[in-house]
Design an enzyme around this catalytic site. Structure first.
Site, PDB file in Angstrom:
ATOM      1  N   ASN A 139       3.745  -1.889  -7.720  1.00 12.48           N
ATOM      2  CA  ASN A 139       4.308  -1.080  -6.573  1.00 12.48           C
ATOM      3  C   ASN A 139       3.333   0.272  -6.422  1.00 12.48           C
ATOM      4  O   ASN A 139       3.218   0.728  -5.467  1.00 12.48           O
ATOM      5  CB  ASN A 139       5.791  -0.679  -7.123  1.00 12.48           C
ATOM      6  CG  ASN A 139       6.382   0.595  -5.938  1.00 12.48           C
ATOM      7  OD1 ASN A 139       6.619   0.173  -4.815  1.00 12.48           O
ATOM      8  ND2 ASN A 139       6.369   1.788  -6.537  1.00 12.48           N
TER       9      ASN A 139
ATOM     10  N   ASP B  82       1.655   5.066  -3.661  1.00 14.39           N
ATOM     11  CA  ASP B  82       2.492   3.692  -3.563  1.00 14.39           C
ATOM     12  C   ASP B  82       1.686   2.679  -2.602  1.00 14.39           C
ATOM     13  O   ASP B  82       0.991   3.081  -1.761  1.00 14.39           O
ATOM     14  CB  ASP B  82       3.917   4.288  -2.406  1.00 14.39           C
ATOM     15  CG  ASP B  82       4.816   3.052  -2.500  1.00 14.39           C
ATOM     16  OD1 ASP B  82       5.270   2.859  -3.513  1.00 14.39           O
ATOM     17  OD2 ASP B  82       4.915   2.470  -1.257  1.00 14.39           O
TER      18      ASP B  82
ATOM     19  N   ASP C   9       8.070  -3.833 -13.351  1.00 16.49           N
ATOM     20  CA  ASP C   9       8.469  -2.570 -13.007  1.00 16.49           C
ATOM     21  C   ASP C   9       8.747  -2.232 -11.517  1.00 16.49           C
ATOM     22  O   ASP C   9       8.033  -2.684 -10.675  1.00 16.49           O
ATOM     23  CB  ASP C   9       7.567  -1.576 -13.398  1.00 16.49           C
ATOM     24  CG  ASP C   9       8.060  -0.124 -13.357  1.00 16.49           C
ATOM     25  OD1 ASP C   9       9.009   0.225 -13.936  1.00 16.49           O
ATOM     26  OD2 ASP C   9       7.446   0.711 -12.532  1.00 16.49           O
TER      27      ASP C   9
ATOM     28  N   HIS D  48      11.367  -1.787  -5.326  1.00 16.48           N
ATOM     29  CA  HIS D  48      10.490  -0.897  -4.300  1.00 16.48           C
ATOM     30  C   HIS D  48       9.480  -1.417  -3.538  1.00 16.48           C
ATOM     31  O   HIS D  48       8.636  -0.856  -3.127  1.00 16.48           O
ATOM     32  CB  HIS D  48      10.158   0.652  -4.897  1.00 16.48           C
ATOM     33  CG  HIS D  48      11.127   1.199  -5.544  1.00 16.48           C
ATOM     34  ND1 HIS D  48      12.231   1.964  -4.823  1.00 16.48           N
ATOM     35  CD2 HIS D  48      11.748   1.239  -6.955  1.00 16.48           C
ATOM     36  CE1 HIS D  48      13.063   2.418  -5.584  1.00 16.48           C
ATOM     37  NE2 HIS D  48      12.772   2.108  -6.901  1.00 16.48           N
TER      38      HIS D  48
ATOM     39  N   GLU E  59      12.803  -5.322 -12.523  1.00 18.51           N
ATOM     40  CA  GLU E  59      13.535  -4.221 -12.681  1.00 18.51           C
ATOM     41  C   GLU E  59      14.022  -3.931 -11.517  1.00 18.51           C
ATOM     42  O   GLU E  59      13.258  -3.391 -10.491  1.00 18.51           O
ATOM     43  CB  GLU E  59      12.812  -3.134 -13.181  1.00 18.51           C
ATOM     44  CG  GLU E  59      13.652  -1.987 -13.322  1.00 18.51           C
ATOM     45  CD  GLU E  59      12.804  -0.660 -13.472  1.00 18.51           C
ATOM     46  OE1 GLU E  59      13.546   0.261 -13.991  1.00 18.51           O
ATOM     47  OE2 GLU E  59      11.957  -0.660 -12.673  1.00 18.51           O
TER      48      GLU E  59
END
Length: 630
Positions: A179, A298, A329, A333, A363
């Protein structure tokens, strides 16, 4: 009254667990420590399915320091340069990969069969300023995706760790990130006070949406036209041809590389068009997918270059080190289309390397089981960390959930991509490095509980995780009775001696030790209890592979009874959990073929009341496991 653990029973069960691993090539010397001399081929390890594992989740920097020479990561200067400051909860403390290798006896003695490490990749040593400054000890601020952080060790030391774990029949799961990277790029409008574009945001750069700041204009919707022909990033446009037109990164803000900022590796990560550059996420709507996560850069995971690049990075770690799984992780997102391409490529590559049961779990910080389920369908993730289980278990153990809440959770297993087969491989957990520890949640709920009562409650919490469906995941230190002051860095204590007052003043459970001591006590009552549970789980295949049926789910109290069943043969194990302060007696339904019973844990009646009905007595704050004799 605290249930008493019989030492002989514990040793017998741990021996059984060690024997199971020995069948895969490891040998056992004592019940407390497993000495391994034989090697084991990765193909033998791969015979085990994900649900056969017991995961130990560890933060290497906080576990054991075996080599003080790498404490500063080879960086000159003071703590604000190299990030090492064992007096500060937010800096490196000195744990390393060699320390993990040195403590494999301890981890295996607990009954763990797989080790999940927080990210070991090279991190930006220090980020932030003022009160917000801290170090990358946790591993989530990556600058180089192709080598371990020098504070933790070298590629050779990671290889030595993996090989030593494999030699014991233990798997290794890496924690990975797609991410974001470290916070490297800055934005003129927010960070460059000398720029005419500076807007003095008084905090993180405000998120700027795709509608108000499209990719095709500079500054805002009325700005100068840029990136002609770019059609947007909807799934149908996620092609190399379309993204070749995305050449100007100044659509929402003006990114730049500040003086002294590091380059990232691989080299493609230094291209500003491969990031969203839209400011800070506020954790809702579009910003969840496009905003910076706590200031971290990001990545534009819709871009085919990013997709291909991340696949190549994480294929290489499988090829080079033959690791056994990835925890992903911040999967929440990233667009689901990314996962639908990334995950099959990684799984196929692992199989091509002879790793048949490579475990991938994301996650998704979400407690709604229905919302979680779509990540196994739309995003095609094989599994996710089961936050819904954690929330229900926490409530069950703190007086805020009943057995019926677990029944509601387990009913939703059927909406997962492969139904209960997917549910069987979801890692379940009680607390972690972000939210805090289960010991803290229980102490907060019962501040006047005695130490004996706290041990009993924590023992029961781990039994709930160990014997229900899913893959039990133990957070390091919980087996030593760690109780944190809060979440995040407050719940990332050292296992080796700490010099931090806010750690060392914590009253640990089941021991007179503090975090100022070494906390590798194999006689700790919680370590022994978890080792006993691990032995039971590993000895009885039905507890890992049997169908799960809810036999009793109390709608008023924290009382739950499950069966693990082979529906064809009728083989059955009953597991009953009682988180109330009084013993409970009840009759439960069983398979009518089962009339004779014996105990795996606690007291069990030797015979059914009648075909299909069995009487249980479940002590307060305890669990009982009864096996049908066939």
């Amino acid at each position: 009254m605290t249930p008493q653990i019989k030492t002989n029973s514990w040793k017998a069960m741990l021996f059984a667990s060690a024997s199971l691993l020995a069948a895969c090539g490891a040998s056992s010397s004592t019940a407390q420590e497993v000495e391994t001399t034989a090697s084991i081929s990765p193909s033998t390890i791969n015979d085990r399915l994900p649900q056969d594992e017991i995961i130990y989740f560890v933060m290497p920097d906080r576990f054991e320091n075996a080599d003080t020479r790498n404490d500063r990561g080879g960086i000159e200067g003071g703590p604000l340069e190299h990030g090492f400051d064992p007096t500060n909860t937010g800096f490196y403390h000195g744990g390393d990969l060699a320390g993990l290798t040195a403590r494999l006896d301890y981890i295996q003695g607990l009954g763990a069969t797989a080790i999940w490490l927080t990210p070991i990749f090279q991190n930006q040593a220090v980020q932030g300023s003022g009160d917000d400054v801290s170090a990358g000890y946790h591993g989530y601020w990556i600058t180089d995706f192709l080598r371990p952080d020098a504070h933790l060790g070298s590629r050779d030391e990671f290889r030595a760790f993996v090989e030593a774990a494999h030699a014991r029949g233990m798997k290794v799961y890496m924690d990975i990130i797609t991410n974001h990277t470290a916070d490297v790029f800055a934005l003129r409008e927010c960070h460059d006070a000398s720029s005419d574009l500076y807007i003095d945001p008084q905090g993180p750069c405000p998120y700027r949406s795709r509608a108000d700041y499209p990719y095709t204009t500079r500054g805002d919707v009325n700005g100068e036209a840029i990136n002609p022909g770019f059609l947007g990033d909807d799934p149908q446009h996620q092609t190399a041809e379309n993204f070749s037109r995305l050449a100007d990164p100044n659509w929402a803000y003006t990114p730049y590389l500040p003086d002294g900022a590091p380059n990232r590796n691989p080299e493609w990560l230094n291209d500003m068009t491969l990031y969203h550059n839209r400011g800070e996420s506020f954790w809702f709507g579009e910003s969840e997918l496009y905003g910076d996560f706590a200031g971290l850069d990001d990545l534009n995971t819709e871009h085919p270059t990013v997709v291909a690049g991340m696949i190549d990075i994480y294929k290489s770690w499988i090829t080079d080190f033959r690791i056994d799984g990835y925890r992903i992780d911040t999967a929440k997102h990233v667009q689901p289309e990314f996962w639908a391409e990334f995950t099959p490529a990684i799984m196929d590559h692992a199989r091509s390397q002879g790793i048949e049961h490579f475990h991938v779990f994301g996650e998704v910080y979400e407690f709604d089981a229905g919302q979680l389920a779509r990540y196994t369908t739309q995003a095609r993730l094989p599994a996710y960390l089961d936050f819904a289980f954690q929330g229900t278990a926490r409530g069950f153990m703190t007086g805020n959930a009943t057995g019926a809440d677990f029944q509601s959770l387990f009913r939703l297993d059927h909406v997962l991509a492969e139904g209960t087969a997917t549910a069987a491989i979801l890692p379940t957990f009680l607390g972690n490095h972000d939210m805090g520890r289960i010991g803290s949640f229980i102490r907060e709920a019962y501040p006047d509980a005695t130490d004996d009562e706290m041990v009993a409650r924590l023992r029961l919490a781990h039994a709930l995780m160990m014997f229900s469906r899913g893959v039990p995941t133990i957070y390091y230190g919980d087996e030593q009775g760690f109780v944190s002051d809060g979440n995040d860095r407050q719940a990332r204590e050292n296992m080796f001696p700490s010099v931090i007052p806010e750690y060392n003043d914590n009253e640990l459970i089941g021991t007179d030790a503090t975090t100022a001591d070494n906390n590798f006590d194999t006689e700790h009552p919680l370590y022994r209890a978890i080792a006993e549970m691990s032995g039971i789980r590993q000895t009885h295949d039905l507890l890992r592979h049997g169908d799960q049926i809810v036999r009793h789910a109390d709608h008023e109290d924290a009382l739950l009874v499950l069966s693990r069943l082979d529906s064809e043969t009728g083989e059955e194990i009953l597991i009953a959990f009682n988180a109330e302060n009084e013993a409970r007696n009840l009759n439960v339904i069983t398979d009518g073929r089962n009339t004779r019973w014996s105990s795996l844990a606690g007291q069990c009646a030797s015979a059914s009341n009648a075909p299909g009905s069995y009487s249980l007595t479940i002590p307060a704050l305890d669990y009982v496991i009864c096996r049908a004799d066939r």
